[in-house]
Design a protein around this motif. Sequence first.
Motif, short mmCIF file in Angstrom:
data_model
loop_
_atom_site.label_atom_id
_atom_site.label_comp_id
_atom_site.label_asym_id
_atom_site.label_seq_id
_atom_site.Cartn_x
_atom_site.Cartn_y
_atom_site.Cartn_z
N LEU A 1 6.83 33.38 -30.00
CA LEU A 1 7.43 33.83 -28.59
C LEU A 1 6.34 34.16 -27.86
O LEU A 1 6.51 34.24 -26.51
CB LEU A 1 8.35 34.66 -28.93
CG LEU A 1 9.65 34.58 -29.78
CD1 LEU A 1 10.39 35.90 -29.99
CD2 LEU A 1 10.49 33.54 -28.67
N ASP A 2 5.21 34.83 -28.23
CA ASP A 2 4.27 35.29 -27.27
C ASP A 2 2.95 34.66 -27.96
O ASP A 2 2.25 35.28 -28.71
CB ASP A 2 4.27 36.99 -27.35
CG ASP A 2 3.34 37.46 -26.54
OD1 ASP A 2 2.53 36.70 -25.57
OD2 ASP A 2 3.22 38.45 -26.08
N PRO A 3 2.40 33.83 -27.16
CA PRO A 3 0.99 33.14 -27.58
C PRO A 3 -0.02 33.89 -27.90
O PRO A 3 -1.09 33.82 -28.39
CB PRO A 3 0.97 31.86 -27.01
CG PRO A 3 2.36 31.49 -26.40
CD PRO A 3 3.13 33.03 -26.36
N ARG A 4 0.00 35.14 -26.90
CA ARG A 4 -1.22 36.05 -26.65
C ARG A 4 -1.48 37.02 -27.87
O ARG A 4 -2.64 37.40 -28.08
CB ARG A 4 -0.78 37.05 -25.33
CG ARG A 4 -0.69 36.52 -24.19
CD ARG A 4 -0.24 37.31 -23.09
NE ARG A 4 0.99 37.83 -23.52
CZ ARG A 4 1.59 38.97 -22.71
NH1 ARG A 4 1.04 39.36 -21.78
NH2 ARG A 4 2.90 39.23 -23.16
N ILE A 5 -0.41 36.83 -28.84
CA ILE A 5 -0.71 37.46 -30.12
C ILE A 5 -1.71 36.85 -30.89
O ILE A 5 -2.49 37.63 -31.72
CB ILE A 5 0.74 37.78 -30.94
CG1 ILE A 5 1.65 38.63 -29.91
CG2 ILE A 5 0.34 38.24 -32.26
CD1 ILE A 5 2.87 38.74 -30.56
N LYS A 6 -1.85 35.32 -30.71
CA LYS A 6 -2.65 34.88 -31.83
C LYS A 6 -4.33 35.00 -31.36
O LYS A 6 -5.15 34.91 -32.08
CB LYS A 6 -2.53 33.26 -31.58
CG LYS A 6 -1.31 33.02 -32.26
CD LYS A 6 -0.99 31.63 -32.42
CE LYS A 6 -0.65 31.06 -30.82
NZ LYS A 6 -0.24 29.49 -30.84
N THR A 7 -4.60 35.64 -29.98
CA THR A 7 -5.87 35.69 -29.63
C THR A 7 -6.43 37.15 -30.19
O THR A 7 -5.84 37.89 -30.67
CB THR A 7 -5.87 35.68 -28.23
OG1 THR A 7 -4.87 36.80 -27.49
CG2 THR A 7 -5.40 34.46 -27.67
N MET B 1 -2.10 27.34 -34.11
CA MET B 1 -1.07 27.91 -35.14
C MET B 1 -1.48 27.84 -36.63
O MET B 1 -1.50 28.71 -37.26
CB MET B 1 0.18 27.37 -34.94
CG MET B 1 1.22 27.97 -35.68
SD MET B 1 1.58 29.75 -35.57
CE MET B 1 1.97 29.45 -33.81
N GLY B 2 -2.07 26.70 -37.11
CA GLY B 2 -2.47 26.58 -38.32
C GLY B 2 -3.66 27.61 -38.85
O GLY B 2 -3.63 28.14 -40.00
N ALA B 3 -4.48 27.83 -38.09
CA ALA B 3 -5.66 28.57 -38.38
C ALA B 3 -5.13 30.10 -38.41
O ALA B 3 -5.64 30.93 -38.97
CB ALA B 3 -6.54 28.74 -37.15
N TYR B 4 -4.20 30.46 -37.44
CA TYR B 4 -3.67 31.62 -37.46
C TYR B 4 -2.75 32.17 -38.59
O TYR B 4 -2.73 33.04 -39.35
CB TYR B 4 -2.53 31.92 -36.18
CG TYR B 4 -1.94 33.30 -36.22
CD1 TYR B 4 -2.57 34.30 -35.80
CD2 TYR B 4 -0.57 33.16 -36.52
CE1 TYR B 4 -1.68 35.82 -35.77
CE2 TYR B 4 -0.05 34.60 -36.38
CZ TYR B 4 -0.41 35.66 -35.95
OH TYR B 4 0.10 36.97 -35.98
N ILE B 5 -2.04 31.07 -39.06
CA ILE B 5 -1.34 31.32 -40.38
C ILE B 5 -2.34 31.53 -41.56
O ILE B 5 -2.07 32.37 -42.45
CB ILE B 5 -0.30 30.13 -40.72
CG1 ILE B 5 0.56 29.88 -39.91
CG2 ILE B 5 0.26 30.06 -42.01
CD1 ILE B 5 1.64 28.79 -39.72
N LEU B 6 -3.40 30.70 -41.51
CA LEU B 6 -4.36 30.69 -42.79
C LEU B 6 -4.86 32.04 -42.65
O LEU B 6 -5.29 32.83 -43.50
CB LEU B 6 -5.21 29.70 -42.51
CG LEU B 6 -6.51 29.74 -43.60
CD1 LEU B 6 -5.93 29.45 -44.92
CD2 LEU B 6 -7.61 28.69 -43.28
#
Length: 315
Positions: free
Chosen positions: A309-315, A1-6
């Motif tokens: 809510l949907d972890p697939r979005i981070k990929t 999550m930290g990498a996604y926010i960055l």
Amino acid sequence: MGAYILKRLLSAIPVLLGITVIVFLIMAMIPGDPATAILGSYATPENVAKINRDLGLDQPLVNRYFIWLGNMLTGDFGRSFSLNRPVLDEILDRFNATLVLAGVSFVLASVLGILAGVVSAARQYGLADKLITFTVIIGISVPSFFLGMMMILLFAVNLRWLPVSGMYAIYGGGDLPDLLRHLIMPASALAVVATGVIARLSRSAMLEVLRQDYIRTARAKGVDERRVIMGHALRAAMVSIIPVLGIQAGFVLSGSVYIEIVFQWPGVGRMLVDAILKRDLLLVQGGVVFVAACYVFFNIVVDVAQSLLDPRIKT
């Protein structure tokens, strides 16, 4: 999550830089001489030249942009000549009022919009669905500023139930009940269009989820209908609803400009209009960039919430 926010924060940098370029060029292309507008009847050639030197308007356009951008990156938004105070201080003072108005409007629009969409989807083609759809279409079609003026005419002028304008009463007041009385009309007028948009898209998202196999399975097992709607369908639909909320948050924030003018609300929108009329370039540029940065921040928050809510979005 930290990498996604960055990653999302880094992607916002070119957006904000593009906004600064657009705002700066628009203000630079406005017809007329800012120094002459500032000085008015005192606009002698000597005074105009002095103002141009003081504001840096005698330098090439590119140099002026990079000086302004470099100062902003250090937290110096410049000084407003019309108010004789730092631009950032004025923006932050005004933003508190705008945040109250936009925040209440957004919460009101989100709650009512999602609730209306859920009820409409759960009662598809029923009387409730038809009434909500009709009300939503009317709400989306009526401009917020026109609705605000009609509300003033009805509730303030004719019925005298609510105050006409301002954030607090001029004499007395200043407490929470006084703020709420002044907030009812502008917050309601600002929330109407956003409520309609959220309701329509919430209904579409809910209908799509309610057609899924696992919803039919839950109903076949005898799960209570309220639990099916609120516990299963709404949670799945929120993945599609949250981006809409982010867009409407920006709409409410930007729409507060004309609502603040109609109701004389002492926020950033009213400040920007006054600054444009006075040709206060640094105040206009700083205010627009600040509001745009808030809009970008809201979208990042929405993206993060959606990814939870949907972890697939981070990929």
